[in-house]
Write an enzyme that holds these catalytic residues in place. Structure first.
Site, PDB file in Angstrom:
ATOM      1  N   GLU A 446       0.803  -1.221   0.186  1.00 25.62           N
ATOM      2  CA  GLU A 446       0.049   0.154  -0.059  1.00 25.62           C
ATOM      3  C   GLU A 446       0.790   1.216  -0.125  1.00 25.62           C
ATOM      4  O   GLU A 446       0.459   2.138   0.570  1.00 25.62           O
ATOM      5  CB  GLU A 446      -0.939  -0.089   1.267  1.00 25.62           C
TER       6      GLU A 446
HETATM    7  C1  LIG Z   1       2.633  -9.620   0.484  1.00 27.12           C
HETATM    8  C2  LIG Z   1       2.518  -8.456  -0.539  1.00 27.12           C
HETATM    9  C3  LIG Z   1       1.157  -8.115  -0.860  1.00 27.12           C
HETATM   10  C4  LIG Z   1       0.953  -7.393  -1.792  1.00 27.12           C
HETATM   11  N1  LIG Z   1      -0.357  -6.973  -2.031  1.00 27.12           N
HETATM   12  C5  LIG Z   1      -0.672  -6.007  -3.215  1.00 27.12           C
HETATM   13  C6  LIG Z   1      -1.753  -6.144  -3.900  1.00 27.12           C
HETATM   14  O1  LIG Z   1      -2.887  -6.685  -3.393  1.00 27.12           O
HETATM   15  N2  LIG Z   1      -2.419  -5.557  -4.958  1.00 27.12           N
HETATM   16  C7  LIG Z   1      -1.175  -4.698  -5.431  1.00 27.12           C
HETATM   17  O2  LIG Z   1      -1.644  -4.057  -6.519  1.00 27.12           O
HETATM   18  N3  LIG Z   1       0.047  -4.874  -4.970  1.00 27.12           N
HETATM   19  C8  LIG Z   1       0.355  -5.446  -3.903  1.00 27.12           C
HETATM   20  N4  LIG Z   1       1.649  -5.634  -3.440  1.00 27.12           N
HETATM   21  C9  LIG Z   1       2.694  -4.658  -4.063  1.00 27.12           C
HETATM   22  C10 LIG Z   1       3.316  -3.604  -3.236  1.00 27.12           C
HETATM   23  O3  LIG Z   1       2.422  -2.586  -3.047  1.00 27.12           O
HETATM   24  C11 LIG Z   1       4.613  -3.432  -3.639  1.00 27.12           C
HETATM   25  O4  LIG Z   1       5.429  -4.313  -3.179  1.00 27.12           O
HETATM   26  C12 LIG Z   1       4.889  -1.936  -3.050  1.00 27.12           C
HETATM   27  O5  LIG Z   1       4.178  -0.953  -3.710  1.00 27.12           O
HETATM   28  C13 LIG Z   1       6.493  -1.598  -3.643  1.00 27.12           C
HETATM   29  O6  LIG Z   1       6.696  -1.853  -4.631  1.00 27.12           O
HETATM   30  P1  LIG Z   1       8.173  -2.685  -5.125  1.00 27.12           P
HETATM   31  O7  LIG Z   1       7.929  -3.931  -4.629  1.00 27.12           O
HETATM   32  O8  LIG Z   1       7.878  -2.942  -6.779  1.00 27.12           O
HETATM   33  O9  LIG Z   1       9.287  -1.907  -4.818  1.00 27.12           O
HETATM   34  P2  LIG Z   1       9.787  -0.731  -5.420  1.00 27.12           P
HETATM   35  O10 LIG Z   1       8.904   0.308  -5.959  1.00 27.12           O
HETATM   36  O11 LIG Z   1      11.089  -1.283  -6.503  1.00 27.12           O
HETATM   37  O12 LIG Z   1      10.726  -0.083  -4.417  1.00 27.12           O
HETATM   38  C14 LIG Z   1      12.019  -0.435  -3.804  1.00 27.12           C
HETATM   39  C15 LIG Z   1      12.574   0.596  -2.723  1.00 27.12           C
HETATM   40  O13 LIG Z   1      12.751   1.930  -3.643  1.00 27.12           O
HETATM   41  C16 LIG Z   1      12.150   2.933  -2.854  1.00 27.12           C
HETATM   42  N5  LIG Z   1      11.436   3.561  -3.909  1.00 27.12           N
HETATM   43  C17 LIG Z   1      10.841   3.535  -5.156  1.00 27.12           C
HETATM   44  N6  LIG Z   1      10.336   4.502  -5.666  1.00 27.12           N
HETATM   45  C18 LIG Z   1      10.691   5.678  -4.978  1.00 27.12           C
HETATM   46  C19 LIG Z   1      10.362   6.792  -4.717  1.00 27.12           C
HETATM   47  N7  LIG Z   1       9.691   7.692  -5.964  1.00 27.12           N
HETATM   48  N8  LIG Z   1      10.906   7.646  -4.031  1.00 27.12           N
HETATM   49  C20 LIG Z   1      11.328   7.256  -2.925  1.00 27.12           C
HETATM   50  N9  LIG Z   1      11.908   6.008  -2.544  1.00 27.12           N
HETATM   51  C21 LIG Z   1      11.359   5.089  -3.661  1.00 27.12           C
HETATM   52  C22 LIG Z   1      10.974   1.970  -1.914  1.00 27.12           C
HETATM   53  O14 LIG Z   1      10.602   2.983  -0.945  1.00 27.12           O
HETATM   54  C23 LIG Z   1      11.538   0.758  -1.672  1.00 27.12           C
HETATM   55  O15 LIG Z   1      12.508   1.220  -0.592  1.00 27.12           O
HETATM   56  C24 LIG Z   1       1.944  -6.603  -2.379  1.00 27.12           C
HETATM   57  C25 LIG Z   1       3.222  -6.956  -2.173  1.00 27.12           C
HETATM   58  C26 LIG Z   1       3.423  -7.855  -1.131  1.00 27.12           C
HETATM   59  C27 LIG Z   1       4.903  -8.187  -1.022  1.00 27.12           C
END
Ligand SMILES: Cc1cc2nc3c(=O)[nH]c(=O)nc-3n(C[C@H](O)[C@H](O)[C@H](O)COP(=O)(O)OP(=O)(O)OC[C@H]3O[C@@H](n4cnc5c(N)ncnc54)[C@H](O)[C@@H]3O)c2cc1C
Length: 605
Positions: A446
């Site tokens: 989220e």
């Molecule tokens: C158990 C689980 C359940 C989930 N459920 C859902 C769901 O129901 N529906 C859904 O759509 N998604 C879901 N997700 C996805 C979740 O919302 C994402 O994992 C999350 O938004 C982060 O995206 P990412 O994993 O690609 O990390 P990334 O976006 O690659 O981020 C990696 C790191 O970079 C940082 N970062 C990235 N961009 C920026 C920025 N602009 N400014 C500062 N820092 C930044 C982040 O804070 C983080 O520390 C789920 C994930 C998990 C693990």
């Protein structure tokens, strides 16, 4: 492992801290009363303590599994969800105009805190459905509302939110799922979504996916995103396909995770020719094209607030276990050598410090979260439109702060809870290691804490020139004046301590706001370097403000001769919050204000 919902805490907040009379006086609330709220919450507590609490461990030990292209949830989940649905809990906080029971969001928040404390993995399914219902209520056509909402409100169908793709996590501009319009007004949707919570399961008859996708020739980036409804089974006849036909959407696999094992996290394939409708999932546009992200934000904002409650809930469960263990486990001698050895570990000053910190953080977050829900209720129903707007802007201001703060806080609380258990905490059998593992996802999904902080700085501080933040600072100073005015009674020293730390914390908040406003133009990188510290500073002082209000409520009880053991303990929590937590605001402020110098070295990372 047993757990009881914190009834006395809830009653104290509703009766002595939150302005419940103002909430009860809102139009349409004539038939509501505290007694009614307690009757509802007691009924919920019975269900949660008896049926949901045991699911927590079960979900951890026996995660959901994918069998023959169908997700089978952990033992007991299906039965508990059926009880949940039959009792009508899904409709609790939704508007009567769509078939809900329209209890205040505040009561919904308390219910969801308690449900998540029972089992966060189980509660995630109704939490997401709630958010999807909100989106339908605000953005769907009447026909769509009629088709989808009744079954979701009855708990016969559940909802999911599908944003994430492998290349599009925090950055939704990279979403690539494609929805192609058909002659009959529907769309065919193709692509892969990952990490979809409850993307498939066996709890309900149907699953309604809200999917972010782009249409052919849509503008690049977030401006080209639209939002689609994709039912697992069609809900009405569509061309040659009758209602009930399996759509072309399926769960390709489930993730193996650090925690929250009871919640299935699915890789969802759309348009892989796996259903009975030919190639491409049949999808329906919600609202207008290219406004997908705006609509998804309705879902996300509801879910972000609800995930804050998950953080609060898991913290409360960890606190409950740590308290019980610390009272039971006997080790060592009393530092003052007054008690017969061995003593309960709770009597060692450092264990007391850990328990008090856990309690202060949990209770501060609870008071802060409930205050946010109260703002939402006032924003929805206050008779004066100007006031409504003001409450709404304050609520929106609170959402990223409470999400970021509560979900980071729970990681500290569950870690401390594990520490209180010593080696037993690291051993899985006690169950406290599970709280620690489960909590770790909360500051990630989220929107990570950094994404909340970006929202906080960009949309909540800079956009209105700090107006809401500085207004809240003034409100905090009014509470501070009341705290300073307590100059007699048994807690004079406690109030002096709270006043000292609260004043420094408010000053730090104001300074960070002014720094952000002053430097946004010329040193944006420096401002964003301090974005998470600023978010945490804001959360720390907001929760501290509510704890100061709680302390004042305790003083009123003392003055009126109604103080009980509960108030003595609450006062101890308020003092612990001021002594152990509020001073952190100084460190946050220091790292924010030094941002410019630090950012000049950023090329070295
Ligand atoms: C158990 C689980 C359940 C989930 N459920 C859902 C769901 O129901 N529906 C859904 O759509 N998604 C879901 N997700 C996805 C979740 O919302 C994402 O994992 C999350 O938004 C982060 O995206 P990412 O994993 O690609 O990390 P990334 O976006 O690659 O981020 C990696 C790191 O970079 C940082 N970062 C990235 N961009 C920026 C920025 N602009 N400014 C500062 N820092 C930044 C982040 O804070 C983080 O520390 C789920 C994930 C998990 C693990």
């Amino acid at each position: 492992m047993s757990y009881r919902v914190p009834r006395s805490e809830i009653h104290f907040l509703l009766e002595q801290v939150i302005d419940t009379p103002a909430l009860l006086a809102l139009p349409g609330h004539d038939e509501l009363s505290l007694d009614l709220f307690y009757a509802v919450l007691d009924e919920a507590a019975k269900f949660i303590e008896q049926e949901v609490v045991p699911l927590n461990r079960q979900g951890d030990l026996q995660p959901a599994q994918l069998k023959d292209q169908q997700v089978v949830t952990s033992p007991g989940f299906k039965q508990a969800f059926s009880s949940f649905a039959q009792a009508g809990w899904q409709g609790l906080q939704h508007s009567a105009s769509i078939g809900g029971q329209e209890l205040p969001k505040l009561i919904g928040a308390i219910f969801h805190e308690n449900l998540n404390a029972g089992s966060a993995a189980f509660a995630l399914c109704p939490l997401l459905t709630d958010s999807v219902i909100e989106t339908f209520s605000e953005a769907a056509t009447q026909a769509q509302k009629d088709q989808y909402l009744p079954a979701m409100l009855e708990g016969r169908w559940t909802g999911t939110m599908n944003l994430t793709e492998s290349q599009a996590g925090s950055d939704l501009s990279q979403v690539a799922c494609l929805a192609t319009p058909q002659d009959d007004g529907s769309y065919r949707l193709v692509g892969e979504k990952i990490y979809i919570s409850y993307g498939d399961h066996d709890l309900a008859e149907n699953i309604i996916h809200l999917v972010l996708a782009r249409t052919p020739n849509a503008p690049a980036g977030i401006k080209g995103l639209s939002l689609f409804i994709v039912p697992k089974f069609l809900v009405h006849d569509q061309g040659a396909y009758v209602a009930g036909t399996a759509n072309d959407v399926y769960c390709a696999s489930l993730e193996h995770k650090l925690g929250l094992h009871g919640s299935p996290t699915a890789v969802m394939l759309y348009g892989n020719n796996q259903g009975e409708v030919g190639e491409g999932a049949i999808a329906y546009l919600i609202g207008e094209p290219y406004r997908g992200l705006e609509y998804m934000f309705i879902t996300m904002n509801a879910a972000r607030y609800a995930i804050a409650l998950q953080g609060l809930a898991v913290a409360d469960r960890a606190l409950y276990s740590a308290h019980a263990y610390a009272a039971e486990r006997k080790q060592g001698v009393d530092v003052a050598r007054q008690l017969p050895a061995p003593i309960a570990i709770a009597q060692h000053p450092d264990v007391e410090r850990m328990l008090q910190t856990m309690r202060a953080l949990t209770e501060g977050t609870r008071a802060f979260s409930y205050q946010a829900a109260w703002l939402k209720d006032m924003a929805l129903k206050h008779p004066d439109p100007v006031q409504r707007q003001e409450y709404q802007s304050h609520y929106e201001f609170y959402v990223p702060i409470v999400k970021g703060f509560a979900t980071e806080m729970v990681n500290e609380v569950t870690s401390l809870g594990l520490q209180v258990h010593g080696g037993m905490g690291f051993i899985e059998e006690t169950g406290v290691a599970q709280f620690y593992r489960d909590a770790r996802i909360l500051p990630i999904y989220e929107g990570t804490t950094a994404i909340q902080a970006n929202d906080f700085i960009g949309r909540k501080i800079l956009r209105d020139g700090g107006a809401v933040a500085l207004d809240l600072v003034q409100q905090m100073r009014a509470t501070l004046a009341e705290v300073k005015a307590v100059d007699k009674g048994p807690d004079v020293d406690g109030f002096a301590l709270i006043a000292r730390h609260l004043e420094s914390a408010i000053d730090a908040y104001e300074q960070a706001t002014q720094f952000t406003l002053a430097n946004a133009k010329q040193s944006l990188a420096a401002v964003f370097l301090g974005s998470v510290p600023f978010l945490m500073l804001a959360g720390t002082v907001h929760a501290g403000w509510q704890m100061a209000r709680a302390a004042l409520a305790c003083a009123r009880q003392t003055q009126e001769g109604r103080s009980t053991d509960f108030h003595t303990k609450k006062m101890a929590s308020c003092v612990a919050y001021a002594a152990f937590v509020l001073p952190r605001t100084q460190t946050y402020a220091a790292s924010i204000l030094d941002g410019q110098t630090v950012s000049s070295y950023s090329h070295c990372v």
